[in-house]
Every structure is written in C-alpha cells, then in structure tokens.
Design a protein around this motif. Structure first.
Motif, PDB file in Angstrom:
ATOM      1  N   GLN A  30      -1.756-113.893 -34.327  1.00  0.00           N
ATOM      2  CA  GLN A  30      -1.303-115.474 -34.487  1.00  0.00           C
ATOM      3  C   GLN A  30      -1.363-116.054 -33.082  1.00  0.00           C
ATOM      4  N   SER A  31      -1.177-115.599 -31.953  1.00  0.00           N
ATOM      5  CA  SER A  31      -1.303-116.075 -30.738  1.00  0.00           C
ATOM      6  C   SER A  31      -2.536-115.954 -29.685  1.00  0.00           C
ATOM      7  N   CYS A  32      -2.976-114.669 -29.883  1.00  0.00           N
ATOM      8  CA  CYS A  32      -4.210-114.418 -28.829  1.00  0.00           C
ATOM      9  C   CYS A  32      -5.444-114.156 -29.468  1.00  0.00           C
ATOM     10  N   LEU A  62       2.964-105.961 -35.353  1.00  0.00           N
ATOM     11  CA  LEU A  62       4.316-106.811 -35.291  1.00  0.00           C
ATOM     12  C   LEU A  62       4.339-107.880 -36.329  1.00  0.00           C
ATOM     13  N   PRO A  63       4.847-107.848 -37.699  1.00  0.00           N
ATOM     14  CA  PRO A  63       4.970-108.906 -38.446  1.00  0.00           C
ATOM     15  C   PRO A  63       6.074-109.817 -38.186  1.00  0.00           C
ATOM     16  N   GLY A  98       2.833-113.514 -40.790  1.00  0.00           N
ATOM     17  CA  GLY A  98       1.780-113.513 -39.717  1.00  0.00           C
ATOM     18  C   GLY A  98       1.900-112.167 -38.954  1.00  0.00           C
ATOM     19  N   PHE A  99       0.948-111.977 -38.388  1.00  0.00           N
ATOM     20  CA  PHE A  99       0.686-110.681 -37.520  1.00  0.00           C
ATOM     21  C   PHE A  99       0.583-111.072 -36.004  1.00  0.00           C
ATOM     22  N   CYS A 100       1.136-110.346 -35.045  1.00  0.00           N
ATOM     23  CA  CYS A 100       1.180-110.461 -33.842  1.00  0.00           C
ATOM     24  C   CYS A 100       0.689-109.134 -33.300  1.00  0.00           C
ATOM     25  N   ALA A 102       4.325-112.463 -30.191  1.00  0.00           N
ATOM     26  CA  ALA A 102       5.410-113.039 -31.332  1.00  0.00           C
ATOM     27  C   ALA A 102       6.509-113.788 -30.838  1.00  0.00           C
ATOM     28  N   VAL A 103       6.930-113.665 -29.409  1.00  0.00           N
ATOM     29  CA  VAL A 103       7.717-114.680 -28.784  1.00  0.00           C
ATOM     30  C   VAL A 103       6.788-116.008 -28.689  1.00  0.00           C
TER      31      VAL A 103
END
Length: 384
Positions: free
Chosen positions: A328-330, A339-340, A352-354, A360-361
C-alpha cells in the motif's frame, strides 16, 4: 415450419426489401427466424434484428449469410445453443441472449473481434471458456443469474471491459488477475458467495477507473480491499451475516476484535504467512519471489528470462506474473507473505498489505492524519 407462421411479419420483411436495415420481430410468436433471411440476397444489408420474447429454440447454422449484422437482440426466447456459424458475423458489435436456456457459449465466440456488448444474463451457464478473453473490444459483459462458480483467468485479457455484471451466481472468489482490467469502471457481484475480493483491483497503486462496486448480499464477505476505500460499494450492511471461518480449506484466517465481537478476516488464498510488527521478516519464499519479480520487471523483454519462467511450476509462474497484492505504500509486489493492515472507516473494515513495518507505519500515519480514519493496530490475532 407451421403453415402461415410468418404471415404476420410480411410488412416487416417488405420494409427490409425496400432498404430498411432494421428488422423488427419482437413479440411475434416465432419458433424460428424466417428462412428467407438466409436465402434472399435482399436481406444481406440487414444490420439489426430485434426478436425479443418469441419461441425461438435455436438459431440457423448459416448465419454467415447476414455478414453485415451489427446487433442481434434475442432476449426472452428458449434458445439452448448458439451455432458455430455465429463466428462469421465479423461485424457484430452487440449480442443479447438474456433469459434463454443456454448452458454454454461456443468456443468460436472468441472470433467476434468487434463485439462490444455481450449480454447472457438469466441462463444456465456453469462455466466460461477461456475464449472469452479473445473478445478484445468487449466493453460490457452481463452474466447475472447464471450458475457460475469460477471465472477464467483469460477474462482479464479483455482490457477494454468497462462494465461487468456477475450478480446472483455461485462465486466464492474473483481472480487476482483483475488488476489487468484497467478500464473497468463498474463491477457488480451481488448475491454470490464471495469470501474475499482481490487485493489487486488497483494496479500498481493506481486508482484505476473503478468507480462503482456493488457487493450486496454476500453473507460471508466481512472485509474489502484497502485500495477500494474511496469507491462506491453499495449496501455493504447486507454482507457480514455468516461466519466464513473454515470455508476456504488451508486459507490463513484471522480475527479482529470490534465492539465485543470478533470480526473474521480471511486472507487471499495465496497468502501462506502473516508477518507482524514483532516478527516482521518475510519468509524465504517471499524474499525469493520478490527478487525474481524484480528481475522479471528489469529483463521482461529478454527471451532467456521468459524461458526461465517457463521452467518454473505453473503456480509459481502464475504468481510471479500476477502477484497477490501490491504494498500500500511503496508498491512492492507481495506474493505469499505480508504484513496486513486493517482500516476501519464508517463501520466497514478494509484490508491492505504492506511489505515491511516501515511501509505499514507510513500508511497508518497517512490515513489517520489526512483522512481521520481509524487504523486497527495491533492488527489481528490468528485463529487456531
């Protein structure tokens, strides 16, 4: 053929002989299409046939005589099969066979390269053949009220598809390959048995064109992909009525405490390992797949790399070509370990998943700071 069966359509046939390109045969009680359509050269310029609510049981084999047809409108008949000759209607753009008795579509239907609208709702279809993916100009596909339990991956080759209606079938999942349907703006999957939705609706972090997603009446659906948090999803309150735990054998299942109840969260079937902030190192398999995926992106035009992919087991090759999710970020590709992150917005849970704690942060800060949306963190606890 009964005597005088076509006596009540003589005026319509005569209009076509005079140059009309549209034949109106709705509500005429016909058991078959007039044979003269295929034998008389006067009808070769026909572009549209309307024949709604008759008693047609089949179509003539030699439809190729009507090679200028652009639209066939045949809903509410008793048609059980479509002849292979339909593939010769190379100019056909719209085919409506709703409310008939079809239990399959012919393999040759993929040859209708100009077809833009295919409507086969209210039939008895149990499966779709892979040829559906050959309809390269398809924009609208309506399949509601059939008996479909799965969809072919090839459907995701219809990259111009804008509207897809799958209401009231028996679907439990949708292919993760849906991220390829970048033109899709409206998807309706009401009244199925969906347990989860693909995490890849938004391709590589793009918002895609999806504007409306209707998921009403999927009792075992408790969570939506985080990429859809700003998409109109219709009445989600009609979901979340049954406990889905155990319905996908081998799937990773988690729960989130919420208002004195445990909300069940079923991971995508490809996910085998869940990482947590206190155990954030991905599995070796995940790291290997990420490394291979990075090489694929870098050398995707090299023949030797394609041959290397072909040497992999089919399930691994498929996973590398179409990941389970994107961070979700990168936007890092995620395969079997992630990491859900669960987001709560207006009583609806989004998953979502990271790929890492750092990502995640960042996502948690973005949603809480910019949108005022609650992050359910620590996330969840595994079901034993």
């Amino acid at each position: 053929m009964e005597e005088g069966e076509f006596s009540n359509i003589e005026d319509e046939l005569e209009n076509v002989k005079k140059g009309d390109t549209i034949l109106h045969l709705n509500y005429k009680g016909l058991k078959s299409l007039p044979p003269c359509l295929l034998t008389d050269i006067c009808y070769r310029n026909l572009k549209i046939i309307y024949a709604k609510r008759n008693r047609l049981m089949c179509l003539p084999e030699y439809l190729n005589q009507l090679f200028n047809l652009v639209e066939l409108y045949l809903p509410s008949n008793n048609i059980k099969t479509i002849p292979d000759g339909i593939c010769d209607l190379r100019n056909l753009e719209s085919l409506n066979l709703c409310d008939n008795e079809l239990n399959h579509l012919p393999a040759v239907i993929g040859k209708l390269k100009k077809l833009q609208k295919l409507q086969v709702s209210v039939n008895k279809l149990k499966c779709l053949l892979s040829c559906i993916g050959d309809l390269c100009n398809l924009k609208t596909l309506e399949l509601m009220r059939n008996d479909l339990s799965t969809l072919p991956v090839s459907l995701c080759q219809c990259e111009r598809l804008e509207t897809l209606n799958l209401d009231y079938n028996r679907l439990t999942t949708l292919p993760r390959h849906f991220w390829r349907l970048t033109s899709l703006s409206e998807l309706s999957v009401c009244g199925n048995n969906l347990i989860n939705l693909p995490q890849t609706f938004a391709s590589k972090g793009s918002s895609s064109n999806l504007r409306c997603l209707f998921v009403d009446k999927n009792p075992a659906l408790h969570v939506l992909p985080l990429s859809l948090i700003h998409v109109d999803i219709g009445n989600f309150q009609s979901c979340r009525r049954n406990d889905p735990l155990g319905v996908l054998p081998g799937a990773v299942e988690l729960v989130v405490p919420y208002k004195e109840i445990l909300v069940p969260i079923v991971m995508p079937p490809e996910v085998r390992n869940i990482t947590t902030p206190w155990k954030s190192v991905p599995s070796l398999q995940e790291l290997g797949l990420r490394a291979t995926g990075a090489l694929r992106s870098k050398f995707m035009d090299f023949k030797d790399f394609d041959e290397m992919l072909d040497s992999l087991p089919c399930n691994l090759k498929s996973l590398l070509l179409d990941p389970t999710a994107f961070c979700q970020s990168c936007l890092q590709e995620v395969y079997v370990s992630a990491l859900p992150e669960v987001v709560l917005d207006q009583s609806i849970f989004y998953l979502g998943f990271c790929c890492s704690v750092k990502c995640a942060v960042q996502i948690s800060l973005m949603y809480s700071t910019n949108f005022g949306i609650n992050i359910v963190y620590p996330l969840c606890m595994p079901v034993i």
